[in-house]
Design a protein around this motif. Structure first.
Motif, PDB file in Angstrom:
ATOM      1  N   PHE A   9     -35.222  39.803 111.556  1.00  0.00           N
ATOM      2  CA  PHE A   9     -36.006  39.388 110.400  1.00  0.00           C
ATOM      3  C   PHE A   9     -36.300  40.631 109.557  1.00  0.00           C
ATOM      4  O   PHE A   9     -36.338  41.751 110.069  1.00  0.00           O
ATOM      5  CB  PHE A   9     -37.334  38.768 110.834  1.00  0.00           C
ATOM      6  CG  PHE A   9     -37.210  37.417 111.456  1.00  0.00           C
ATOM      7  CD1 PHE A   9     -37.517  36.280 110.732  1.00  0.00           C
ATOM      8  CD2 PHE A   9     -36.799  37.277 112.775  1.00  0.00           C
ATOM      9  CE1 PHE A   9     -37.425  35.023 111.312  1.00  0.00           C
ATOM     10  CE2 PHE A   9     -36.703  36.035 113.355  1.00  0.00           C
ATOM     11  CZ  PHE A   9     -37.018  34.899 112.625  1.00  0.00           C
ATOM     12  N   GLU A  10     -36.526  40.385 108.279  1.00  0.00           N
ATOM     13  CA  GLU A  10     -36.971  41.497 107.427  1.00  0.00           C
ATOM     14  C   GLU A  10     -37.938  40.985 106.372  1.00  0.00           C
ATOM     15  O   GLU A  10     -37.807  39.870 105.869  1.00  0.00           O
ATOM     16  CB  GLU A  10     -35.784  42.208 106.780  1.00  0.00           C
ATOM     17  CG  GLU A  10     -34.892  41.350 105.920  1.00  0.00           C
ATOM     18  CD  GLU A  10     -33.713  42.134 105.367  1.00  0.00           C
ATOM     19  OE1 GLU A  10     -32.960  41.554 104.575  1.00  0.00           O
ATOM     20  OE2 GLU A  10     -33.565  43.318 105.726  1.00  0.00           O
ATOM     21  N   VAL A  11     -38.958  41.811 106.101  1.00  0.00           N
ATOM     22  CA  VAL A  11     -39.953  41.517 105.071  1.00  0.00           C
ATOM     23  C   VAL A  11     -40.009  42.722 104.154  1.00  0.00           C
ATOM     24  O   VAL A  11     -40.444  43.811 104.557  1.00  0.00           O
ATOM     25  CB  VAL A  11     -41.342  41.257 105.688  1.00  0.00           C
ATOM     26  CG1 VAL A  11     -42.335  40.918 104.597  1.00  0.00           C
ATOM     27  CG2 VAL A  11     -41.270  40.136 106.711  1.00  0.00           C
ATOM     28  N   GLY A  12     -39.545  42.548 102.928  1.00  0.00           N
ATOM     29  CA  GLY A  12     -39.485  43.685 102.016  1.00  0.00           C
ATOM     30  C   GLY A  12     -38.584  44.771 102.576  1.00  0.00           C
ATOM     31  O   GLY A  12     -37.408  44.534 102.844  1.00  0.00           O
ATOM     32  N   ASP A  13     -39.139  45.961 102.768  1.00  0.00           N
ATOM     33  CA  ASP A  13     -38.361  47.073 103.299  1.00  0.00           C
ATOM     34  C   ASP A  13     -38.484  47.202 104.819  1.00  0.00           C
ATOM     35  O   ASP A  13     -37.932  48.132 105.414  1.00  0.00           O
ATOM     36  CB  ASP A  13     -38.811  48.395 102.645  1.00  0.00           C
ATOM     37  CG  ASP A  13     -38.535  48.420 101.153  1.00  0.00           C
ATOM     38  OD1 ASP A  13     -37.559  47.766 100.731  1.00  0.00           O
ATOM     39  OD2 ASP A  13     -39.301  49.073 100.414  1.00  0.00           O
ATOM     40  N   VAL A  14     -39.226  46.303 105.445  1.00  0.00           N
ATOM     41  CA  VAL A  14     -39.430  46.367 106.900  1.00  0.00           C
ATOM     42  C   VAL A  14     -38.489  45.390 107.584  1.00  0.00           C
ATOM     43  O   VAL A  14     -38.450  44.208 107.236  1.00  0.00           O
ATOM     44  CB  VAL A  14     -40.890  46.031 107.268  1.00  0.00           C
ATOM     45  CG1 VAL A  14     -41.080  46.074 108.774  1.00  0.00           C
ATOM     46  CG2 VAL A  14     -41.840  46.989 106.571  1.00  0.00           C
ATOM     47  N   ARG A  15     -37.757  45.911 108.557  1.00  0.00           N
ATOM     48  CA  ARG A  15     -36.789  45.081 109.282  1.00  0.00           C
ATOM     49  C   ARG A  15     -37.032  45.209 110.781  1.00  0.00           C
ATOM     50  O   ARG A  15     -37.242  46.308 111.298  1.00  0.00           O
ATOM     51  CB  ARG A  15     -35.363  45.516 108.939  1.00  0.00           C
ATOM     52  CG  ARG A  15     -34.299  44.899 109.821  1.00  0.00           C
ATOM     53  CD  ARG A  15     -32.919  45.269 109.372  1.00  0.00           C
ATOM     54  NE  ARG A  15     -31.966  45.216 110.472  1.00  0.00           N
ATOM     55  CZ  ARG A  15     -30.643  45.268 110.324  1.00  0.00           C
ATOM     56  NH1 ARG A  15     -30.134  45.399 109.110  1.00  0.00           N
ATOM     57  NH2 ARG A  15     -29.850  45.221 111.376  1.00  0.00           N
ATOM     58  N   THR A  16     -37.025  44.065 111.473  1.00  0.00           N
ATOM     59  CA  THR A  16     -37.194  44.085 112.927  1.00  0.00           C
ATOM     60  C   THR A  16     -35.892  44.537 113.591  1.00  0.00           C
ATOM     61  O   THR A  16     -34.829  44.558 112.963  1.00  0.00           O
ATOM     62  CB  THR A  16     -37.571  42.699 113.465  1.00  0.00           C
ATOM     63  OG1 THR A  16     -36.480  41.792 113.243  1.00  0.00           O
ATOM     64  CG2 THR A  16     -38.824  42.174 112.792  1.00  0.00           C
ATOM     65  N   ASP A  27     -36.344  35.970 122.958  1.00  0.00           N
ATOM     66  CA  ASP A  27     -37.181  36.264 121.793  1.00  0.00           C
ATOM     67  C   ASP A  27     -36.320  36.658 120.607  1.00  0.00           C
ATOM     68  O   ASP A  27     -35.364  37.419 120.736  1.00  0.00           O
ATOM     69  CB  ASP A  27     -38.139  37.413 122.104  1.00  0.00           C
ATOM     70  CG  ASP A  27     -39.196  37.021 123.129  1.00  0.00           C
ATOM     71  OD1 ASP A  27     -39.515  35.821 123.219  1.00  0.00           O
ATOM     72  OD2 ASP A  27     -39.687  37.917 123.830  1.00  0.00           O
ATOM     73  N   VAL A  28     -36.682  36.155 119.429  1.00  0.00           N
ATOM     74  CA  VAL A  28     -36.014  36.580 118.206  1.00  0.00           C
ATOM     75  C   VAL A  28     -36.721  37.782 117.583  1.00  0.00           C
ATOM     76  O   VAL A  28     -36.153  38.462 116.727  1.00  0.00           O
ATOM     77  CB  VAL A  28     -35.908  35.428 117.181  1.00  0.00           C
ATOM     78  CG1 VAL A  28     -35.002  34.332 117.718  1.00  0.00           C
ATOM     79  CG2 VAL A  28     -37.274  34.880 116.816  1.00  0.00           C
ATOM     80  N   VAL A  29     -37.970  38.040 118.002  1.00  0.00           N
ATOM     81  CA  VAL A  29     -38.719  39.230 117.590  1.00  0.00           C
ATOM     82  C   VAL A  29     -39.391  39.817 118.830  1.00  0.00           C
ATOM     83  O   VAL A  29     -40.002  39.088 119.608  1.00  0.00           O
ATOM     84  CB  VAL A  29     -39.788  38.906 116.524  1.00  0.00           C
ATOM     85  CG1 VAL A  29     -40.592  40.152 116.197  1.00  0.00           C
ATOM     86  CG2 VAL A  29     -39.162  38.326 115.266  1.00  0.00           C
ATOM     87  N   ASP A  30     -39.260  41.114 119.024  1.00  0.00           N
ATOM     88  CA  ASP A  30     -39.943  41.813 120.113  1.00  0.00           C
ATOM     89  C   ASP A  30     -40.165  43.249 119.667  1.00  0.00           C
ATOM     90  O   ASP A  30     -39.378  44.141 119.943  1.00  0.00           O
ATOM     91  CB  ASP A  30     -39.105  41.765 121.397  1.00  0.00           C
ATOM     92  CG  ASP A  30     -39.848  42.366 122.592  1.00  0.00           C
ATOM     93  OD1 ASP A  30     -41.006  42.802 122.409  1.00  0.00           O
ATOM     94  OD2 ASP A  30     -39.270  42.407 123.688  1.00  0.00           O
ATOM     95  N   GLN A  31     -41.284  43.467 118.954  1.00  0.00           N
ATOM     96  CA  GLN A  31     -41.482  44.768 118.318  1.00  0.00           C
ATOM     97  C   GLN A  31     -42.945  44.974 117.964  1.00  0.00           C
ATOM     98  O   GLN A  31     -43.610  44.052 117.458  1.00  0.00           O
ATOM     99  CB  GLN A  31     -40.617  44.846 117.045  1.00  0.00           C
ATOM    100  CG  GLN A  31     -40.556  46.212 116.419  1.00  0.00           C
ATOM    101  CD  GLN A  31     -39.488  46.272 115.332  1.00  0.00           C
ATOM    102  OE1 GLN A  31     -38.647  45.403 115.215  1.00  0.00           O
ATOM    103  NE2 GLN A  31     -39.536  47.313 114.531  1.00  0.00           N
ATOM    104  N   ASP A  32     -43.477  46.164 118.270  1.00  0.00           N
ATOM    105  CA  ASP A  32     -44.819  46.576 117.846  1.00  0.00           C
ATOM    106  C   ASP A  32     -45.900  45.580 118.267  1.00  0.00           C
ATOM    107  O   ASP A  32     -46.809  45.235 117.492  1.00  0.00           O
ATOM    108  CB  ASP A  32     -44.859  46.770 116.319  1.00  0.00           C
ATOM    109  CG  ASP A  32     -43.884  47.832 115.851  1.00  0.00           C
ATOM    110  OD1 ASP A  32     -43.640  48.781 116.619  1.00  0.00           O
ATOM    111  OD2 ASP A  32     -43.357  47.700 114.727  1.00  0.00           O
ATOM    112  N   GLY A  33     -45.817  45.084 119.505  1.00  0.00           N
ATOM    113  CA  GLY A  33     -46.831  44.180 120.009  1.00  0.00           C
ATOM    114  C   GLY A  33     -46.697  42.740 119.572  1.00  0.00           C
ATOM    115  O   GLY A  33     -47.566  41.912 119.843  1.00  0.00           O
ATOM    116  N   ILE A  34     -45.606  42.425 118.887  1.00  0.00           N
ATOM    117  CA  ILE A  34     -45.385  41.063 118.394  1.00  0.00           C
ATOM    118  C   ILE A  34     -44.097  40.519 119.008  1.00  0.00           C
ATOM    119  O   ILE A  34     -43.044  41.161 118.939  1.00  0.00           O
ATOM    120  CB  ILE A  34     -45.274  41.031 116.859  1.00  0.00           C
ATOM    121  CG1 ILE A  34     -46.562  41.561 116.219  1.00  0.00           C
ATOM    122  CG2 ILE A  34     -44.987  39.624 116.368  1.00  0.00           C
ATOM    123  CD1 ILE A  34     -46.461  41.722 114.716  1.00  0.00           C
TER     124      ILE A  34
END
Length: 205
Positions: free
Chosen positions: A177-184, A47-54
Motif C-alpha cells: 500500500f502507499e499513501v502519498g510518498d509513504v509506501r509499506t 498480512d497485507v501490511v506488517d510495519q511500524d506496529g500496524i
C-alpha cells in the motif's frame, strides 16, 4: 491509499490469454466441457501490511462463482475459474485488533492447464495464472493483481452427466500500500480458494 494494481500492460495479456485459449478449445460434437457452479471459502492467509506496529489482513469469507473445464484430450483440460465474495480489511494498530476495518469486494479468477490423474481420472493437478481483484467501499482505491496459481481438484460421480467436485487453488503474489510518498513494505501473499460444487458434463463421460 491505493494498492499495487494490475496495469493495462499486464491485465490485457491475461484477458487475451483467456479469450484465445477459449477460442481454440475443441469444437467437435464429442468434445467434453465441464461446467461447475460452486460455493468457495476464500482465505487470504497472510498480512497485507506488517510495519511500524500496524498489521492488516483480509478476513476470510464465502464466495460464489464457478469453473469451466474445456478438455483438449482425455487427460488435459483448460480450466477457467472465478469467485466473488464480500470481505473486510481489518487492521491491528499497536495491539488494538479493532482499530480499523474497511469493507470490500474480493474476486479471484484463473486460467489454468489441468492434468487428470489415475485410471478413472478422479484427481486433477492444475496450474497457471490468476487475478485478485479488490473494490473497497470507502477511501481505499481498489485494483487488480496478477497471481500465480497451483491447485488440486477431485470429483465423485453422481450420475452419467453430474458429479460432486472439489477444487483447491493457491494464489501466490506480492502486494503493498502507499499513501502519498509513504509506501509499506512489499509482502509475499498466499491466498487460498476452496470451492465445492456440482460438475455438469456435456454429453456425459
Amino acid at each position: 491509499m491505493p494498492r499495487m494494481d494490475l496495469t493495462m500492460k499486464t491485465l490485457l495479456p491475461l484477458s487475451l490469454l483467456i479469450v484465445a485459449l477459449t477460442a481454440t478449445a475443441p469444437a467437435r460434437a464429442d468434445s467434453r466441457v465441464d461446467i461447475i457452479p460452486s460455493v468457495a471459502y476464500i482465505n487470504p492467509t497472510t498480512d497485507v501490511v506488517d510495519q511500524d506496529g500496524i498489521t492488516a489482513r483480509f478476513d476470510a469469507t464465502l464466495g460464489f462463482g464457478g469453473r469451466i473445464a474445456i478438455y483438449l484430450n482425455e487427460t488435459v483440460s483448460l480450466d477457467l475459474s472465478g469467485h466473488y465474495g464480500r470481505s473486510s480489511l481489518a487492521a491491528d494498530i499497536f495491539g488494538d485488533p479493532d482499530a480499523a476495518s474497511v469493507d470490500l469486494a474480493l474476486f479471484y479468477g484463473s486460467a489454468q492447464l489441468a492434468v487428470a490423474l489415475g485410471s478413472e481420472k478422479r484427481f486433477i493437478l492444475h496450474g497457471g495464472v490468476g487475478l485478485q481483484g479488490t473494490n473497497y467501499d470507502d477511501f481505499i482505491e481498489g485494483g487488480n493483481i496478477m497471481t500465480g496459481v497451483l491447485g488440486l481438484s477431485g470429483w465423485m460421480p453422481l450420475s452419467p452427466t453430474a458429479a460432486l467436485r472439489v477444487d483447491f487453488d493457491a494464489h501466490f503474489h506480492t502486494t503493498y500500500f502507499e499513501v502519498g510518498d509513504v509506501r509499506t513494505d512489499e509482502l509475499s501473499q498466499l491466498d487460498t480458494v476452496l470451492a465445492v460444487g456440482i460438475q455438469f458434463t456435456s454429453g456425459g463421460r
